[in-house]
Scaffold this motif. Structure first.
Motif, PDB file in Angstrom:
ATOM      1  N   THR A 153      -5.000  18.170 -34.260  1.00 58.90           N
ATOM      2  CA  THR A 153      -5.263  17.291 -35.398  1.00 58.90           C
ATOM      3  C   THR A 153      -3.981  16.595 -35.831  1.00 58.90           C
ATOM      4  O   THR A 153      -2.931  17.243 -35.965  1.00 58.90           O
ATOM      5  CB  THR A 153      -5.833  18.095 -36.587  1.00 58.90           C
ATOM      6  OG1 THR A 153      -7.070  18.675 -36.194  1.00 58.90           O
ATOM      7  CG2 THR A 153      -6.069  17.192 -37.787  1.00 58.90           C
ATOM      8  N   ILE A 154      -4.071  15.294 -36.044  1.00 61.74           N
ATOM      9  CA  ILE A 154      -2.916  14.528 -36.523  1.00 61.74           C
ATOM     10  C   ILE A 154      -2.732  14.800 -38.012  1.00 61.74           C
ATOM     11  O   ILE A 154      -3.622  14.537 -38.816  1.00 61.74           O
ATOM     12  CB  ILE A 154      -3.115  13.020 -36.273  1.00 61.74           C
ATOM     13  CG1 ILE A 154      -3.270  12.753 -34.773  1.00 61.74           C
ATOM     14  CG2 ILE A 154      -1.947  12.223 -36.852  1.00 61.74           C
ATOM     15  CD1 ILE A 154      -3.615  11.317 -34.451  1.00 61.74           C
ATOM     16  N   ALA A 155      -1.571  15.341 -38.381  1.00 59.34           N
ATOM     17  CA  ALA A 155      -1.316  15.708 -39.777  1.00 59.34           C
ATOM     18  C   ALA A 155      -0.403  14.737 -40.492  1.00 59.34           C
ATOM     19  O   ALA A 155      -0.373  14.712 -41.732  1.00 59.34           O
ATOM     20  CB  ALA A 155      -0.711  17.113 -39.844  1.00 59.34           C
ATOM     21  N   GLY A 156       0.360  13.931 -39.773  1.00 59.56           N
ATOM     22  CA  GLY A 156       1.273  12.997 -40.428  1.00 59.56           C
ATOM     23  C   GLY A 156       2.143  12.272 -39.424  1.00 59.56           C
ATOM     24  O   GLY A 156       2.122  12.568 -38.226  1.00 59.56           O
ATOM     25  N   ARG A 157       2.900  11.315 -39.935  1.00 64.12           N
ATOM     26  CA  ARG A 157       3.824  10.528 -39.110  1.00 64.12           C
ATOM     27  C   ARG A 157       5.238  10.688 -39.639  1.00 64.12           C
ATOM     28  O   ARG A 157       5.455  10.818 -40.854  1.00 64.12           O
ATOM     29  CB  ARG A 157       3.446   9.039 -39.137  1.00 64.12           C
ATOM     30  CG  ARG A 157       1.984   8.747 -38.803  1.00 64.12           C
ATOM     31  CD  ARG A 157       1.707   8.870 -37.334  1.00 64.12           C
ATOM     32  NE  ARG A 157       0.337   8.470 -37.008  1.00 64.12           N
ATOM     33  CZ  ARG A 157      -0.192   8.516 -35.796  1.00 64.12           C
ATOM     34  NH1 ARG A 157       0.539   8.931 -34.772  1.00 64.12           N
ATOM     35  NH2 ARG A 157      -1.440   8.153 -35.588  1.00 64.12           N
ATOM     36  N   VAL A 158       6.213  10.669 -38.746  1.00 63.34           N
ATOM     37  CA  VAL A 158       7.624  10.739 -39.127  1.00 63.34           C
ATOM     38  C   VAL A 158       8.377   9.644 -38.386  1.00 63.34           C
ATOM     39  O   VAL A 158       7.877   9.051 -37.424  1.00 63.34           O
ATOM     40  CB  VAL A 158       8.222  12.129 -38.796  1.00 63.34           C
ATOM     41  CG1 VAL A 158       7.503  13.218 -39.559  1.00 63.34           C
ATOM     42  CG2 VAL A 158       8.159  12.402 -37.297  1.00 63.34           C
ATOM     43  N   SER A 159       9.581   9.382 -38.831  1.00 62.64           N
ATOM     44  CA  SER A 159      10.397   8.349 -38.197  1.00 62.64           C
ATOM     45  C   SER A 159      11.868   8.684 -38.366  1.00 62.64           C
ATOM     46  O   SER A 159      12.248   9.494 -39.218  1.00 62.64           O
ATOM     47  CB  SER A 159      10.092   6.968 -38.801  1.00 62.64           C
ATOM     48  OG  SER A 159      10.407   6.943 -40.184  1.00 62.64           O
ATOM     49  N   GLY A 160      12.679   8.056 -37.544  1.00 64.03           N
ATOM     50  CA  GLY A 160      14.117   8.218 -37.637  1.00 64.03           C
ATOM     51  C   GLY A 160      14.810   6.894 -37.392  1.00 64.03           C
ATOM     52  O   GLY A 160      14.231   5.975 -36.804  1.00 64.03           O
ATOM     53  N   ASN A 161      16.026   6.776 -37.858  1.00 60.02           N
ATOM     54  CA  ASN A 161      16.811   5.552 -37.690  1.00 60.02           C
ATOM     55  C   ASN A 161      17.927   5.775 -36.679  1.00 60.02           C
ATOM     56  O   ASN A 161      18.391   6.899 -36.483  1.00 60.02           O
ATOM     57  CB  ASN A 161      17.399   5.110 -39.038  1.00 60.02           C
ATOM     58  CG  ASN A 161      16.325   4.796 -40.064  1.00 60.02           C
ATOM     59  OD1 ASN A 161      15.272   4.254 -39.734  1.00 60.02           O
ATOM     60  ND2 ASN A 161      16.577   5.142 -41.321  1.00 60.02           N
TER      61      ASN A 161
END
Length: 345
Positions: free
Chosen positions: A145-153
């Motif tokens: 199950t997809i629970a969230g999205r994250v990102s980085g710079n």
């Protein structure tokens, strides 16, 4: 005894047909899981997520088509069509190969709390100027199950680098990570996995590198807090417009009458609130510019998709705002404001 050329070709065609059938079945299964769950579930096989699996299946399928067309004999009059088909399938295979090459460079990180598996993993992939990732709750050997999205710079992959912390808070698991090394931490809240035999003895994130929970850590968002923030942004946005904002019928829009609509979260459990506005002002273009200034001043990050301006945040009560000037189409400015996901109903 040597095999005849015709026998070799027939064997290649059979192999290509089998490869095409397998690749198609994998792609169809992956798409069915996504569509049947409304985009909340995904096939996850180790570090291979939906994007990697689909691009790999497409590569195998198009290569199989090339081999099959080359191996199948036919009348001479069909030769031009066969050549065109082979060229088209080759171009498609090269394109699929490029996407496979880009998507296969991923990292899989088990989210750990006090040395124990929390039931979540993060798949991150490096982009040109940053990184993107998805948090999955492991529901089985194939589907998560997809629970969230994250990102980085700056190509920073915070979870792979151990630049995160996970803390249980009642029924929620609070996950903090830094998009920038040593920068400000971003917090996500996902449902804690209950009744799970967690594997322990795992390596915790670097205690010196990850953001450390503190007494000042913000509590999980509530629908009430999200409703208040949406109403504040609606009022500030309409107030920033050039002249009075009126609806399609010419009636002035009273911000106090705008009611956010509650809906299930697009990813994972919980609820989120959304407001959709369509209005015109004395100068739509100037109003769009002034509204974007209000959103920028509120501390939201900027993005743009096609002819739509977007502002977003991974830590605020409002997760995403978009505005599009459709004056040339219907004479209106269209605004959508979507809250973050709350575990409380």
């Amino acid at each position: 005894m040597m095999q005849s050329p015709d026998g070799t070709r027939r064997r290649l065609v059979r192999i290509a047909g089998g490869g095409f059938a397998c690749a198609t079945a994998i792609a169809v299964f992956t798409i069915i899981v996504d569509r049947a769950s409304g985009g909340t579930a995904s096939v996850l096989l180790g570090p291979l997520d939906e994007q990697t699996i689909l691009s790999g299946a497409m590569l195998v399928a198009f290569v199989a088509i090339v081999v099959g067309l080359w191996g199948v004999g036919g009348p001479r009059r069909m030769l031009p069509f066969t050549i065109v088909g082979i060229l088209a399938a080759t171009v498609a295979a090269l394109t699929a190969g490029f996407f496979s090459l880009v998507s296969v460079d991923v990292s899989l990180t088990t989210v750990v709390e006090d040395g124990c598996d929390t039931g979540y993993v993060v798949v991150e992939r490096q982009l040109l100027l940053g990184s993107s990732g998805t948090i999955y709750r492991k529901d089985g050997p194939l589907v998560s199950t997809i629970a969230g999205r994250v990102s980085g710079n700056n190509a920073h992959q915070p979870f792979a680098a151990g630049d995160y912390t996970a803390t249980r808070n009642g029924s929620a698991l609070l996950v903090q990570y830094r998009p920038n090394p040593g920068g400000t931490a971003v917090q996500l809240s996902v449902p804690a996995v209950a009744d799970r035999d967690s594997a322990c003895g795992l390596t915790d994130p670097d205690p010196g590198g990850g953001p450390q929970p503190s007494a000042s850590t913000a509590p999980p968002l509530t629908p009430s807090a999200m409703d208040d923030e949406i109403r504040r942004l609606v009022d500030a946005s309409l107030s920033a417009s050039t002249g009075a904002a009126v609806d399609a019928g010419g009636a002035p829009i009273d911000p106090s009458t705008v009611t956010p609509v509650r809906a299930p979260c697009s990813h994972g459990s919980g609820v989120q609130l959304q407001v959709d506005l369509a209005f015109r002002t004395d100068d739509n273009a100037a109003s769009v510019a002034r509204i974007l200034e209000v959103w920028d001043d509120a501390g939201y990050s900027a993005d743009r998709s096609m002819q739509e301006d977007i502002r977003y945040s991974a830590s605020k009560a409002v997760a995403r705002m978009s505005i599009r000037d459709k004056t040339s189409i219907d004479g209106l400015v269209h605004v959508t404001i979507v809250s973050a996901c709350s575990l409380e109903n």
